[in-house]
Write a protein that holds these residues in place. Structure first.
Motif, short mmCIF file in Angstrom:
data_model
loop_
_atom_site.label_atom_id
_atom_site.label_comp_id
_atom_site.label_asym_id
_atom_site.label_seq_id
_atom_site.Cartn_x
_atom_site.Cartn_y
_atom_site.Cartn_z
N ALA A 136 -11.79 -60.80 -17.11
CA ALA A 136 -12.29 -61.33 -16.15
C ALA A 136 -12.14 -62.24 -15.02
N ARG A 137 -10.98 -63.04 -15.26
CA ARG A 137 -10.51 -64.15 -14.57
C ARG A 137 -10.19 -63.16 -13.03
N ASP A 138 -10.53 -63.98 -12.00
CA ASP A 138 -10.28 -63.33 -10.44
C ASP A 138 -11.36 -62.29 -10.01
N ARG A 139 -12.18 -61.91 -10.83
CA ARG A 139 -12.85 -60.80 -10.54
C ARG A 139 -14.10 -61.35 -9.64
N THR A 140 -14.76 -60.77 -8.93
CA THR A 140 -15.78 -61.17 -8.15
C THR A 140 -17.21 -60.54 -8.53
N GLY A 200 -21.30 -59.20 -14.66
CA GLY A 200 -21.73 -58.94 -13.48
C GLY A 200 -22.93 -59.45 -13.17
N THR A 222 -21.22 -59.30 -7.08
CA THR A 222 -21.91 -58.56 -6.07
C THR A 222 -23.08 -59.53 -5.75
N ARG A 273 -13.51 -65.64 -6.41
CA ARG A 273 -12.83 -65.38 -7.55
C ARG A 273 -13.54 -66.23 -8.84
N ALA A 301 -18.62 -63.26 -14.55
CA ALA A 301 -17.85 -61.99 -14.07
C ALA A 301 -17.59 -61.05 -15.14
N HIS A 302 -17.65 -61.10 -16.03
CA HIS A 302 -17.55 -60.03 -17.09
C HIS A 302 -18.96 -59.10 -17.24
#
Length: 192
Positions: free
Chosen positions: A9-13, A39, A15, A84, A36-37
């Motif tokens: 999940a690192r660096d995901r964004t 959502g 919504t 991020r 992030a994982h």
């Protein structure tokens, strides 16, 4: 959740939970790995955002992170300064926060919430180049949008008890409910 899932999940964004006509747009520093994982904003069990939101009177009951879109019906939204995901907010660079402040300003100009509530006064100071900012209403505005710096609801922010955090959220709620003309004073002098 496994360590591998969190690492992925690192660096995901995430919504944004956003729309026009909001009373308050809450703005976290950046998503954590669990958020992030999944959502979902403020998803880590130790995060005090959802309890403070309810205890302050913003919501009629304590929402779960999975119910985040129900906030829109209450005139509330969620976004982040930096997009991020990281394990800790202190992994972000000052440049990321400054760029996030620019993106946040553009977002506020587009959606025009009545209030922008930045959840983390240190992040606010960096993102908006205001090294003397304190918790509470700010002099700065973005167009007609007023800004309130709130303490970070992270469980790592031990300087603010759950009750004190809820009191500060309640001060913002009162200002949002009754207009910006009268901002209630803090009960204990925090942030002043």
């Amino acid at each position: 959740m496994t360590p591998e899932q969190l690492a992925a999940a690192r660096d995901r964004t995430l919504t944004d939970v956003i729309g026009g006509g909001l009373r308050v747009l809450f703005c976290g520093i950046n998503p954590g790995l669990m958020s992030a994982h999944l959502g979902q904003h403020f998803a880590r069990p130790g995060n005090r955002f959802w309890p403070a939101l309810h205890a302050s009177g913003f919501t009629p009951r304590r929402f779960a992170p999975a119910e985040q879109y129900e906030m829109l019906a209450l005139g509330l939204g969620i976004t982040n300064v930096a997009g991020r995901a990281t394990a800790r907010a202190d992994e972000l660079t000052a440049d990321e926060l400054v760029e996030g402040g620019r993106r946040l300003t553009a977002k506020v100009e587009e959606y025009r919430p009545a209030w922008l509530a930045v959840l983390g006064v240190t992040a606010y100071r960096v993102a908006f180049a205001d090294k003397h900012a304190r918790v509470g209403p700010q002099e700065r505005t973005i167009g007609a949008t007023r800004i309130w710096a709130l303490p970070s609801p992270s469980g790592l922010n031990a300087h603010w008890s759950p009750a004190a955090l809820a009191e500060e959220f309640a001060r913002l709620r009162e200002a949002a409910d009754h207009g910006a003309a009268e901002v209630p004073a803090p009960a204990d002098g925090r942030g002043r």
